[in-house]
Design an enzyme around this catalytic site. Structure first.
Site, PDB file in Angstrom:
ATOM      1  N   GLU A 120      45.395  43.161  42.212  1.00  0.00           N
ATOM      2  CA  GLU A 120      44.496  43.687  41.185  1.00  0.00           C
ATOM      3  C   GLU A 120      45.189  44.288  39.968  1.00  0.00           C
ATOM      4  O   GLU A 120      44.642  44.270  38.873  1.00  0.00           O
ATOM      5  CB  GLU A 120      43.540  44.693  41.850  1.00  0.00           C
ATOM      6  CG  GLU A 120      42.601  43.952  42.798  1.00  0.00           C
ATOM      7  CD  GLU A 120      41.798  44.833  43.735  1.00  0.00           C
ATOM      8  OE1 GLU A 120      42.417  45.492  44.580  1.00  0.00           O
ATOM      9  OE2 GLU A 120      40.568  44.854  43.640  1.00  0.00           O
ATOM     10  N   GLY A 136      38.090  34.236  45.719  1.00  0.00           N
ATOM     11  CA  GLY A 136      37.178  35.283  46.186  1.00  0.00           C
ATOM     12  C   GLY A 136      36.915  36.284  45.079  1.00  0.00           C
ATOM     13  O   GLY A 136      35.807  36.416  44.588  1.00  0.00           O
ATOM     14  N   PHE A 137      37.973  37.011  44.707  1.00  0.00           N
ATOM     15  CA  PHE A 137      37.908  38.021  43.641  1.00  0.00           C
ATOM     16  C   PHE A 137      36.944  39.142  43.992  1.00  0.00           C
ATOM     17  O   PHE A 137      36.521  39.899  43.122  1.00  0.00           O
ATOM     18  CB  PHE A 137      37.525  37.384  42.299  1.00  0.00           C
ATOM     19  CG  PHE A 137      38.265  36.105  42.010  1.00  0.00           C
ATOM     20  CD1 PHE A 137      39.653  36.119  41.892  1.00  0.00           C
ATOM     21  CD2 PHE A 137      37.611  34.896  41.893  1.00  0.00           C
ATOM     22  CE1 PHE A 137      40.349  34.953  41.650  1.00  0.00           C
ATOM     23  CE2 PHE A 137      38.313  33.715  41.656  1.00  0.00           C
ATOM     24  CZ  PHE A 137      39.677  33.747  41.530  1.00  0.00           C
ATOM     25  N   LYS A 196      53.310  47.481  47.821  1.00  0.00           N
ATOM     26  CA  LYS A 196      52.133  48.144  47.266  1.00  0.00           C
ATOM     27  C   LYS A 196      50.929  47.234  47.003  1.00  0.00           C
ATOM     28  O   LYS A 196      49.857  47.722  46.710  1.00  0.00           O
ATOM     29  CB  LYS A 196      52.505  48.855  45.967  1.00  0.00           C
ATOM     30  CG  LYS A 196      53.245  50.181  46.202  1.00  0.00           C
ATOM     31  CD  LYS A 196      53.478  50.891  44.896  1.00  0.00           C
ATOM     32  CE  LYS A 196      53.966  52.317  45.106  1.00  0.00           C
ATOM     33  NZ  LYS A 196      54.235  52.962  43.813  1.00  0.00           N
ATOM     34  N   ASN A 227      57.739  38.307  48.000  1.00  0.00           N
ATOM     35  CA  ASN A 227      57.932  36.935  47.505  1.00  0.00           C
ATOM     36  C   ASN A 227      57.697  36.927  45.990  1.00  0.00           C
ATOM     37  O   ASN A 227      56.563  36.957  45.524  1.00  0.00           O
ATOM     38  CB  ASN A 227      56.945  35.989  48.206  1.00  0.00           C
ATOM     39  CG  ASN A 227      57.121  34.540  47.765  1.00  0.00           C
ATOM     40  OD1 ASN A 227      57.504  34.252  46.639  1.00  0.00           O
ATOM     41  ND2 ASN A 227      56.834  33.622  48.679  1.00  0.00           N
ATOM     42  N   ILE A 257      42.862  34.391  50.367  1.00  0.00           N
ATOM     43  CA  ILE A 257      41.907  33.995  49.325  1.00  0.00           C
ATOM     44  C   ILE A 257      42.628  33.333  48.153  1.00  0.00           C
ATOM     45  O   ILE A 257      42.100  33.253  47.052  1.00  0.00           O
ATOM     46  CB  ILE A 257      41.032  35.181  48.859  1.00  0.00           C
ATOM     47  CG1 ILE A 257      41.885  36.349  48.360  1.00  0.00           C
ATOM     48  CG2 ILE A 257      40.135  35.645  49.989  1.00  0.00           C
ATOM     49  CD1 ILE A 257      41.066  37.520  47.776  1.00  0.00           C
ATOM     50  N   GLY A 258      43.836  32.864  48.447  1.00  0.00           N
ATOM     51  CA  GLY A 258      44.620  32.215  47.405  1.00  0.00           C
ATOM     52  C   GLY A 258      45.830  33.039  47.030  1.00  0.00           C
ATOM     53  O   GLY A 258      46.635  32.662  46.182  1.00  0.00           O
ATOM     54  N   THR A 259      45.962  34.176  47.708  1.00  0.00           N
ATOM     55  CA  THR A 259      46.993  35.150  47.357  1.00  0.00           C
ATOM     56  C   THR A 259      48.359  34.785  47.911  1.00  0.00           C
ATOM     57  O   THR A 259      49.366  35.275  47.437  1.00  0.00           O
ATOM     58  CB  THR A 259      46.572  36.507  47.907  1.00  0.00           C
ATOM     59  OG1 THR A 259      46.057  36.299  49.239  1.00  0.00           O
ATOM     60  CG2 THR A 259      45.463  37.108  47.077  1.00  0.00           C
ATOM     61  N   THR A 270      54.978  34.161  44.679  1.00  0.00           N
ATOM     62  CA  THR A 270      53.547  34.412  44.880  1.00  0.00           C
ATOM     63  C   THR A 270      53.150  35.725  44.196  1.00  0.00           C
ATOM     64  O   THR A 270      52.024  35.857  43.713  1.00  0.00           O
ATOM     65  CB  THR A 270      53.183  34.458  46.379  1.00  0.00           C
ATOM     66  OG1 THR A 270      54.040  35.380  47.041  1.00  0.00           O
ATOM     67  CG2 THR A 270      53.309  33.094  47.016  1.00  0.00           C
TER      68      THR A 270
HETATM   69 MO1  MOS Z   1      38.886  42.724  45.764  1.00  0.00          MO
HETATM   70  S1  MOS Z   1      37.472  43.137  44.346  1.00  0.00           S
HETATM   71  O1  MOS Z   1      38.888  44.157  46.672  1.00  0.00           O
HETATM   72  O2  MOS Z   1      38.477  41.290  46.567  1.00  0.00           O
END
Ligand code: MOS
Length: 743
Positions: free
Chosen positions: A710, A244-245, A706, A636, A470-472, A639
Site C-alpha cells: 500500500e 483484489g486491491f 514491513k 525480493n 492477489i498478485g503480490t 516483486t
Molecule cells: Mo487492502 S485495501 O487491505 O486489500
C-alpha cells in the site's frame, strides 16, 4: 543461509499465469454446471412490490428464479454474522426481504443450464417497486456527519487521538496560515478479474467452492455460519486472484447466491458478476476534508487541524484512518483531528489500497505544500524542519523510521536541488513543467498465522498456509523464506496457498502478509529443522549423536556441522530413515504484542514527481517519478519493486482519472464500465523509479519486513497535485485533477 532472501527472483507462478494454466474462480469446470445471473435493483431506496418471473420460468433451460419470496429460511437472516473485514453494524443480506437499500442491490438470481439462457431470462423478469426518496450526496448531507460506531475493526483502525495542546490559540497566533477544503471522488477497485464463485456440489452435500477472495478461510467461515453447515463440509479454494486491491476482503454477494442456489438445486452452480455489477458493492468513499495549518516564519508548524467527513451506508459504519496521520508525521504541539461519517442510501464503502491513508495524505501533503509556498520555503526543507522522531499521537517511538534517508536519496535521484521554486517558471513549448513532492506513511502490522512444512519422501519441501496471492508475489517470497531456512534449492520447494483446508491465515490485506505469513513460514521451517535434526541424531551411526542443534546448519539439502562441512547428513537420508513417511510440522506465529505495543510501526516514503501540463489542453502527463521507500527488509527486490510501481500507477490514476460519477437523481453510479471509468493505461505511464532505503527493524516481526502493498500509492496523488501547482500556479483541491479544472 540467505541464498534467496534479498534476491530479485522472478515469480515462481509467472509461467502458469502467462500460459493460462493458472485458473481463476470462474474457470473451474465441472460436469452438469448450472449458471446464475443476478438481477440488480433499478432504484436506490424503496420496496419491491412485485417480481413477475412467469416468462423467464417458461423458458427452456431455466431452472429457478430465486427472490426474497421463495428463498430458503436461514438462521443467518436473523443473526449478525460478521466476516473478517466487516465494519460495525449489520451486514447486508441478499434476498432478505422486499426492502431496497441501494441501487444495484441484488433482487433476484436466475439459474439456467447455460449462462446465455440465464442472462436472457433475466431480461424477461419484471420487477416493480415503490420508490422512496433517497440521499446519496455527501456534499449536501455533510452536516449529518456523526462519530462512527466502534467495533472490532477499530483495533486496526483507531479513531482520531484526543486533541493535544490548544489548536485554536496556536493557530490564531501563527504568522503564516493555510486553511482549505479538499474533496475526493468515489473510486471503485476494478480488478481485471470479475467477482465469481463456482460451487461444486457433491452428493453428500459437501461443497467445494472456487471463490474470488482475498481470504479463503474468510469465505469458508462465512458460508458455514450462514448456511449452518459444518466447517468440514465447506472447502473454499482460491489459488489465483486477478487483482483484489481490497475488493475481495469481504465475501461478496455472488458467493451467497451461488451457494444458496447450489444447495436448493442440489447441483453445481456458478455465479459471475458483470463489470457493471462490480460497481454494486464497496468503493472508496467520497470525502470532504478541512485542513488548517499554522506556522511561525521559520517554518515551525505549531498548529494542525484536520477534519474529514466520509460517506457510509445506512446499515454499516465503514471507517478508515484519514486524519490521524497528520499527528504522526508532524511533531506539532497543538493538534485537533476529527473524523465523521454520513450514512447515505448506498452500499457500505470498502477498503481500497491504503484505505484512509491515501485519502488523508492526499489532502494533508497538499496543505503542507501550500504552507511551504506561503512561507517561501522549499517543501522538502519544510518537512525536514518538522520531522517527527516520535509518534506524538501515541507518545511513543517508532520501531524504525528511515524517512530522512528517503527524503535524501529520493531528492538526490530526482535532482530536487535544481528546482526553481517559482510556479510557472519552466516551459517547453506549450507545456508547463512542474516538480512536486510529498511524504507517505502506512501501517506495518503483523497478525497471527499458521503454516505447515512437510519434508516429503522424495526429499522435496512442501510449505503451506491458507493465505492468498492477489498478485503480490506471495508464492515466490514464501518459497524464498522456506528455501533459505531449510537450505533447499528453491526448485525443491512448493508453497501452497488459497485453500481453506490449509493452516489458518488472515485475509490478505493491510500490507501484512509478508510480516504475518512470512513469519509463520519462518517459524514452521525452523521447527521442522529441529525435528529433522532430532531424527538425524537418532540415525544409526549418526555423526550428530553428540552434537548440539546450534552447531549445525542447513545447506545444500543437508544438515552439516558448521565447523566442518564434511560432517554431513542429507535431508533425503533423514526422511528415508523415517520409515517411508514424510516429516511434518505445523506452527503458529504470533506477534510479540508486549514488545510491539511500546512502538509505533510504520512504513514511510518520499515521492518526487515531474509533470508536464499542456497549457492549451489542460492535460497532465507524469513524465517521471521517484519513490524512496523505508519498508524494512526487502525479501525480493523484484516483486517489492513491482508492488511500489503498481502503487505509483494507482496514484497517477487516482490523481488524474479515477472517479465513479453518481447521478444523484437516480442514486446510481453512471460510469460503471471501463470505457467511462478511466484508469491509467500504458500510455499514461512513463519513467517510474523506486529506491528502497536501508532500514533495520527488530521489533516489527522476526523477519524485519514491513509490507509494501500500500505504501506505493500513499504519497503519489499529493506529489502530483503539488507538481501541477508548481507547473501552472493553479491549486486543484479536488481529485481527480481532470483537464477541465486546469483550463
Ligand atoms: Mo487492502 S485495501 O487491505 O486489500
Amino acid at each position: 543461509m540467505t541464498q534467496y532472501i534479498g534476491k530479485p527472483l522472478s515469480r515462481v507462478d509467472g509461467v502458469d499465469k502467462v500460459t493460462g494454466k493458472a485458473k481463476y474462480a470462474a474457470e473451474f469446470n465441472v460436469p452438469d454446471l448450472a449458471y446464475g445471473y443476478v438481477i440488480s435493483s433499478a432504484i436506490a431506496k424503496g420496496k419491491i412490490t412485485k417480481i413477475d418471473a412467469t416468462d423467464a420460468l417458461g423458458l427452456d433451460g431455466v431452472l429457478q428464479v430465486f427472490t426474497h419470496e421463495n428463498r430458503p429460511k436461514l438462521a443467518w437472516f436473523d443473526m449478525n454474522y460478521k466476516d473478517q473485514d466487516a465494519p460495525p453494524g449489520s451486514p447486508f443480506r441478499p434476498l432478505y426481504d422486499a426492502k431496497i437499500k441501494y441501487s444495484g442491490q441484488p433482487v433476484a438470481l436466475v439459474v439456467a443450464e447455460t449462462f446465455e439462457v440465464a442472462r436472457y431470462a433475466a431480461s424477461l423478469i419484471q420487477v416493480e417497486y415503490d420508490v422512496d426518496e433517497h440521499e446519496t450526496d455527501l456534499a449536501s448531507n455533510q452536516q449529518e456527519g456523526r462519530k462512527p460506531k466502534s467495533g472490532v475493526a477499530s483495533l486496526l483502525k483507531p479513531p482520531p487521538p484526543k486533541p493535544r495542546g490548544d489548536f485554536d490559540e496556536a493557530y490564531s497566533a501563527s504568522a503564516v496560515k493555510v486553511a482549505e477544503e479538499y474533496v475526493h471522488a468515489v473510486e471503485h477497485h476494478n480488478p481485471m478479474e470479475m467477482f465469481a464463485t463456482t460451487v461444486v456440489y457433491e452428493q453428500n452435500g459437501k461443497l467445494t467452492i472456487y471463490d474470488k477472495t482475498q481470504g479463503a478461510p474468510n469465505s469458508q467461515m462465512y458460508v458455514a455460519q450462514i448456511f449452518d453447515i459444518p466447517f468440514s463440509d465447506v472447502r473454499v479454494v482460491s489459488p489465483y486472484v486477478g487483482g483484489g486491491f481490497g475488493s475481495g476482503l469481504r465475501p461478496q454477494y455472488q458467493l451467497f447466491l451461488a451457494v444458496l442456489a447450489s444447495r436448493e438445486l442440489k447441483r453445481s452452480v456458478r455465479v459471475s458478476l458483470t463489470r457493471q455489477q462490480m460497481f454494486t458493492f464497496g468503493h472508496r468513499p467520497a470525502t470532504i476534508q478541512r485542513l488548517a495549518l499554522g506556522a511561525s516564519p521559520d517554518g515551525t508548524m505549531s498548529a494542525i487541524y484536520h477534519d474529514a467527513v466520509a460517506e457510509t451506508s445506512q446499515f454499516e459504519d465503514y471507517t478508515e484512518v484519514v486524519v490521524n496521520w497528520a499527528g504522526m508525521l508532524y511533531p506539532s504541539e497543538n493538534v485537533t483531528l476529527t473524523y465523521k461519517v454520513v450514512p447515505l442510501d448506498m452500499y457500505t464503502p470498502l477498503d481500497m489500497r491504503a484505505p484512509g491513508g491515501v485519502t488523508g495524505i492526499s489532502a494533508l501533503e497538499v496543505a503542507v505544500d501550500e504552507l511551504a509556498h506561503k512561507l517561501g520555503m522549499d517543501p522538502l526543507e519544510l518537512r525536514l524542519k518538522n520531522y517527527a522522531d516520535r509518534d506524538m499521537n501515541e507518545d511513543r517511538p517508532y520501531s524504525s523510521k528511515e524517512l530522512k534517508a528517503c527524503f535524501q536519496q529520493g531528492a538526490e535521484r530526482f535532482g530536487w536541488s535544481k528546482r526553481n521554486p517559482e510556479p510557472r517558471s519552466t516551459r517547453q513549448g506549450h507545456n508547463l513543467i512542474g516538480w512536486g513532492m510529498a511524504t507517505g506513511i502506512w501501517d506495518a502490522n503483523q497478525m497471527p498465522a499458521r503454516a505447515e512444512a512437510v519434508l516429503m519422501v522424495n526429499g522435496k519441501l512442501r510449505v503451506s498456509s491458507a493465505t492468498a496471492d492477489i498478485g503480490t508475489g506471495t508464492y515466490t517470497v514464501m518459497a524464498q523464506i522456506a528455501a533459505d531456512t531449510l537450505g533447499m534449492p528453491i526448485d525443491d520447494v512448493l508453497f501452497k496457498l488459497g485453500d481453506s483446508d490449509l493452516p489458518l491465515a488472515p485475509i490478505q490485506g493491510g500490507s501484512w502478509t509478508m510480516a504475518t505469513v512470512g513469519s509463520a513460514v519462518k517459524v514452521v521451517c525452523e521447527d521442522l529443522s529441529k525435528s529433522l535434526f532430532k531424527l538425524a541424531k537418532k540415525m544409526p551411526g549418526s555423526p550428530f549423536a553428540k552434537v548440539d542443534f546450534n552447531d549445525v546448519e542447513f545447506a545444500d539439502k543437508s544438515i552439516r556441522l558448521k565447523s566442518d562441512s564434511s560432517v554431513v547428513v542429507s535431508l533425503q537420508a533423514v526422511v528415508d530413515s523415517n520409515g517411508g513417511r514424510a516429516i511434518r510440522e505445523t506452527s503458529t506465529s504470533l506477534p510479540n504484542m508486549l514488545e510491539q505495543r511500546k512502538y509505533s510501526r510504520s512504513t514511510h516514503s518520499a515521492v518526487f514527481v515531474e509533470v508536464q501540463v499542456d497549457e492549451e489542453l489542460g492535460s497532465v502527463k507524469i513524465t517521471r517519478a521517484v519513490t524512496a521507500v523505508a519498508g524494512g527488509r526487502i525479501i525480493n527486490p523484484k516483486t517489492a519493486r513491482s508492488q511500489i510501481i503498481g502503487g505509483m500507477v494507482w496514484g497517477i490514476s487516482k490523481a488524474l482519472e479515477e472517479e465513479s460519477v453518481m447521478d444523484h437523481h437516480f442514486g446510481r453510479f453512471m460510469n460503471h464500465n471501463l470505457a467511462e471509468y478511466h484508469v491509467a493505461v500504458n500510455a499514461d505511464i512513463h519513467d517510474l523509479d523506486v529506491i528502497f532505503v536501508e532500514e533495520h527493524d527488530t521489533i516489527v516481526n522476526p523477519l524485519g519486513v514491513k509490507g509494501l502493498g500500500e505504501i506505493g500509492i500513499v504519497g503519489m496523488p499529493a506529489a502530483i497535485a503539488n507538481a501541477v501547482f508548481h507547473a501552472t500556479g493553479k491549486r486543484v483541491r479536488d481529485l481527480p485533477i481532470t483537464l477541465d479544472k486546469l483550463l
